[in-house]
Design a protein around this motif. Structure first.
Motif, PDB file in Angstrom:
ATOM      1  N   UNK A  21      -1.411 -35.543   1.304  1.00  0.00           N
ATOM      2  CA  UNK A  21      -0.694 -34.389   0.751  1.00  0.00           C
ATOM      3  C   UNK A  21       0.704 -34.770   0.266  1.00  0.00           C
ATOM      4  N   UNK A  22       1.305 -35.766   0.904  1.00  0.00           N
ATOM      5  CA  UNK A  22       2.621 -36.230   0.489  1.00  0.00           C
ATOM      6  C   UNK A  22       2.539 -37.374  -0.514  1.00  0.00           C
ATOM      7  N   UNK A  23       1.373 -37.902  -0.714  1.00  0.00           N
ATOM      8  CA  UNK A  23       1.213 -39.028  -1.642  1.00  0.00           C
ATOM      9  C   UNK A  23       0.075 -38.769  -2.620  1.00  0.00           C
ATOM     10  N   UNK A  24       0.033 -37.557  -3.138  1.00  0.00           N
ATOM     11  CA  UNK A  24      -1.025 -37.123  -4.053  1.00  0.00           C
ATOM     12  C   UNK A  24      -1.100 -38.009  -5.303  1.00  0.00           C
ATOM     13  N   UNK A  25       0.024 -38.563  -5.714  1.00  0.00           N
ATOM     14  CA  UNK A  25       0.073 -39.351  -6.947  1.00  0.00           C
ATOM     15  C   UNK A  25      -0.766 -40.625  -6.886  1.00  0.00           C
ATOM     16  N   UNK A  26      -1.277 -40.977  -5.714  1.00  0.00           N
ATOM     17  CA  UNK A  26      -2.143 -42.154  -5.598  1.00  0.00           C
ATOM     18  C   UNK A  26      -3.599 -41.832  -5.952  1.00  0.00           C
ATOM     19  N   UNK A  27      -3.947 -40.551  -6.076  1.00  0.00           N
ATOM     20  CA  UNK A  27      -5.347 -40.133  -6.205  1.00  0.00           C
ATOM     21  C   UNK A  27      -5.549 -39.279  -7.444  1.00  0.00           C
ATOM     22  N   UNK A  28      -6.780 -39.291  -7.956  1.00  0.00           N
ATOM     23  CA  UNK A  28      -7.135 -38.432  -9.086  1.00  0.00           C
ATOM     24  C   UNK A  28      -7.305 -36.999  -8.586  1.00  0.00           C
ATOM     25  N   UNK A  29      -7.303 -36.062  -9.499  1.00  0.00           N
ATOM     26  CA  UNK A  29      -7.509 -34.658  -9.123  1.00  0.00           C
ATOM     27  C   UNK A  29      -8.885 -34.469  -8.480  1.00  0.00           C
ATOM     28  N   UNK A  30      -9.894 -35.180  -8.965  1.00  0.00           N
ATOM     29  CA  UNK A  30     -11.232 -35.094  -8.376  1.00  0.00           C
ATOM     30  C   UNK A  30     -11.229 -35.635  -6.946  1.00  0.00           C
TER      31      UNK A  30
END
Length: 172
Positions: A93-102
């Protein structure tokens, strides 16, 4: 423990003793184990292998299943997943930028299905997953994969299966 002696630093690498498993459940319930292996194989069909490992790691983190964490982090890394994404998964949740929206939708659904805090999966979580997995068959496979890793986690945690011996490519 790290200690200073003069100008050098020494690290104590004597780890705690490994706990033996409480029960070798697969040995004592071989038909259940074989059925779980077949269910696991069926649940993974049609899913991206890297996404599947992220889901398995996240559920295993939530369930504190050391054996499954050992297995699925090693498998993810062997498949080319980055160390950074594996490490950050516990704080997604604090590092969302590591993952795709899917991937985020799948991780959030994994948490909702695994924890069931309110006794159900919230509509907004399900709807987000459905948006990112518009093929209902793929969404059903994702739900099946989440359910199966949770079952594996329950066996691993209850029987206190020992982590640290798994080699990538071996499966339960």
């Amino acid at each position: 423990m790290t200690t200073q002696t003069g100008t050098t630093t020494q690290t104590d690498t004597s780890y705690a003793a490994e706990q033996p498993p409480r029960l070798q459940w697969a040995k004592h319930a071989p038909e259940v184990y074989k059925a779980m292996v077949r269910l696991d194989a069926a649940a993974r069909k049609g899913l991206d292998p890297k996404l599947l490992e992220l889901v398995k790691i996240r559920a295993s983190q939530l369930n504190h299943c050391a054996l499954c964490l050992d297995m699925h982090t090693k498998d993810a890394l062997a498949q080319g997943e980055s160390v950074e994404r594996v490490i950050q998964l516990s704080a997604w949740e604090e590092s969302r930028h590591f993952y795709t929206e899917q991937e985020l939708a799948a991780i959030e659904l994994t948490e909702a299905v695994t924890v069931l805090t309110d006794g159900f999966v919230p509509d907004e979580v399900y709807e987000k997953a459905a948006k990112h997995f518009p093929d209902e068959a793929e969404l059903a496979q994702l739900i099946a994969a989440i359910t199966v890793i949770n079952a594996w986690n329950r066996f691993g945690v209850t029987c206190r299966m020992t982590p640290g011996h798994y080699q990538p490519g071996q499966h339960a």
